[in-house]
Design an enzyme around this catalytic site. Structure first.
Site, short mmCIF file in Angstrom:
data_model
loop_
_atom_site.label_atom_id
_atom_site.label_comp_id
_atom_site.label_asym_id
_atom_site.label_seq_id
_atom_site.Cartn_x
_atom_site.Cartn_y
_atom_site.Cartn_z
N PHE A 11 0.83 -1.20 0.00
CA PHE A 11 0.00 0.00 0.00
C PHE A 11 0.87 1.25 0.00
O PHE A 11 0.50 2.28 -0.56
CB PHE A 11 -0.91 0.00 1.23
CG PHE A 11 -2.22 0.69 1.01
CD1 PHE A 11 -2.41 1.98 1.50
CD2 PHE A 11 -3.24 0.09 0.32
CE1 PHE A 11 -3.61 2.64 1.30
CE2 PHE A 11 -4.45 0.73 0.13
CZ PHE A 11 -4.63 2.01 0.61
N ALA A 42 -3.53 -4.75 3.41
CA ALA A 42 -3.36 -5.61 4.58
C ALA A 42 -4.53 -6.57 4.78
O ALA A 42 -4.34 -7.69 5.26
CB ALA A 42 -3.16 -4.76 5.83
N VAL A 66 1.66 -1.77 5.86
CA VAL A 66 1.62 -0.52 6.60
C VAL A 66 0.20 0.01 6.56
O VAL A 66 -0.36 0.21 5.47
CB VAL A 66 2.58 0.53 5.99
CG1 VAL A 66 2.51 1.84 6.79
CG2 VAL A 66 4.01 0.01 5.97
N VAL A 67 -0.39 0.17 7.73
CA VAL A 67 -1.75 0.71 7.84
C VAL A 67 -1.65 2.03 8.59
O VAL A 67 -1.23 2.04 9.76
CB VAL A 67 -2.67 -0.27 8.59
CG1 VAL A 67 -4.11 0.23 8.58
CG2 VAL A 67 -2.60 -1.67 7.95
N GLU A 71 -9.25 9.19 8.06
CA GLU A 71 -10.32 9.96 8.68
C GLU A 71 -11.44 9.09 9.23
O GLU A 71 -12.29 9.57 9.98
CB GLU A 71 -10.90 10.93 7.65
CG GLU A 71 -9.90 11.95 7.14
CD GLU A 71 -10.49 12.80 6.01
OE1 GLU A 71 -9.82 13.75 5.59
OE2 GLU A 71 -11.63 12.49 5.57
N HIS A 74 -12.28 2.95 9.03
CA HIS A 74 -11.67 1.90 8.21
C HIS A 74 -10.31 1.47 8.77
O HIS A 74 -9.92 0.31 8.63
CB HIS A 74 -11.53 2.37 6.76
CG HIS A 74 -11.35 1.23 5.81
ND1 HIS A 74 -10.37 1.21 4.86
CD2 HIS A 74 -12.02 0.07 5.68
CE1 HIS A 74 -10.44 0.08 4.18
NE2 HIS A 74 -11.44 -0.63 4.66
N ASN A 98 3.87 -11.38 12.23
CA ASN A 98 3.04 -10.26 11.81
C ASN A 98 3.88 -8.99 11.75
O ASN A 98 4.24 -8.43 12.78
CB ASN A 98 1.87 -10.07 12.78
CG ASN A 98 0.92 -8.98 12.33
OD1 ASN A 98 1.28 -8.15 11.50
ND2 ASN A 98 -0.28 -8.99 12.87
N1 LIG Z 1 -5.92 2.07 4.11
C1 LIG Z 1 -5.04 1.00 3.98
C2 LIG Z 1 -5.41 -0.18 3.35
N2 LIG Z 1 -6.66 -0.30 2.80
C3 LIG Z 1 -6.99 -1.31 1.82
C4 LIG Z 1 -7.42 -2.63 2.44
O1 LIG Z 1 -6.32 -3.29 3.03
C5 LIG Z 1 -7.99 -3.55 1.36
O2 LIG Z 1 -7.00 -3.78 0.37
C6 LIG Z 1 -9.21 -2.95 0.70
O3 LIG Z 1 -10.17 -2.63 1.72
C7 LIG Z 1 -9.83 -3.90 -0.33
O4 LIG Z 1 -10.22 -5.10 0.29
N3 LIG Z 1 -4.55 -1.21 3.25
C8 LIG Z 1 -3.27 -1.11 3.78
O5 LIG Z 1 -2.48 -2.08 3.69
N4 LIG Z 1 -2.90 0.03 4.41
C9 LIG Z 1 -3.74 1.10 4.53
O6 LIG Z 1 -3.35 2.15 5.13
C1 LIG Z 2 -6.29 2.57 7.11
C2 LIG Z 2 -7.25 3.10 6.14
O1 LIG Z 2 -8.12 2.44 5.65
C3 LIG Z 2 -7.16 4.57 5.86
O2 LIG Z 2 -5.89 4.85 5.32
C4 LIG Z 2 -8.23 4.99 4.89
O3 LIG Z 2 -8.29 6.40 5.00
P1 LIG Z 2 -9.72 7.08 5.31
O4 LIG Z 2 -10.19 6.52 6.65
O5 LIG Z 2 -9.44 8.57 5.39
O6 LIG Z 2 -10.64 6.71 4.17
#
Ligand SMILES: Nc1c(NC[C@H](O)[C@H](O)[C@H](O)CO)[nH]c(=O)[nH]c1=O
Ligand SMILES: CC(=O)[C@@H](O)COP(=O)(O)O
Length: 139
Positions: A11, A42, A66-67, A71, A74, A98
């Site tokens: 990501f 992730a 990396v997550v 806002e 999610h 992990n």
């Molecule tokens: N916001 C982040 C995501 N979002 C995507 C989800 O992991 C997933 O791929 C999507 O919801 C489709 O199923 N993923 C990360 O790895 N890091 C983020 O910050």
């Molecule tokens: C971790 C996430 O899903 C995040 O980066 C998505 O950003 P947002 O909550 O502003 O849509």
């Protein structure tokens, strides 16, 4: 020699490159081999590990990603469910590390991804190999 599957959620590519460097270095330093697959995010890491585990190809698994909080709620879903999915697989007997960073901002991610600083990629690799050793001891 163990063969380790690295499942990376690319990501944030530049951060993943740091995590990968640490993971690969730790696996190679322990005398084992590895291969890497990439998933979109992730949330897809646990399913990729589950799919891979249906083969006899791998002895251990490392999830990298990396997550970064945005806002909305999610973040909690992505962070919590990716961790829960890997934990469920580990409780089923897979040797998993992990290395999914769940952080507030990029600066926190950078400090933890960098092998020269907190090296969370290397830490995850060592955890997977430690669990593999336990399974081989008791399995
Ligand atoms: N916001 C982040 C995501 N979002 C995507 C989800 O992991 C997933 O791929 C999507 O919801 C489709 O199923 N993923 C990360 O790895 N890091 C983020 O910050
Ligand atoms: C971790 C996430 O899903 C995040 O980066 C998505 O950003 P947002 O909550 O502003 O849509």
């Amino acid at each position: 020699m163990a063969h380790v599957l690295i499942v990376e959620a690319r990501f944030y590519a530049h951060l993943n490159d740091l995590l990968l460097a640490g993971t690969r270095a730790a696996i190679e330093a322990a005398g084992h081999s590895h291969e890497t697959v990439t998933v979109p995010g992730a949330l897809e890491i646990p399913a990729a590990v589950a799919l891979a585990s249906e083969s006899d190809r791998f002895d251990a698994y490392v999830g990298l990603g990396v997550v970064i909080r945005g806002e909305t709620y999610h973040f909690e879903i992505v962070a919590g469910e990716s961790a829960r999915g890997l934990m469920a697989l580990a409780m089923d007997g897979l040797a998993i590390g992990n290395g999914i960073l769940t952080v507030e901002n990029e600066a926190q991610a950078l400090e933890r991804a960098d092998p020269a600083r907190k090296d969370k990629g290397g830490e995850a690799a060592k955890a997977a190999l430690a669990m593999l050793a336990l399974r081989e001891r008791w399995g």
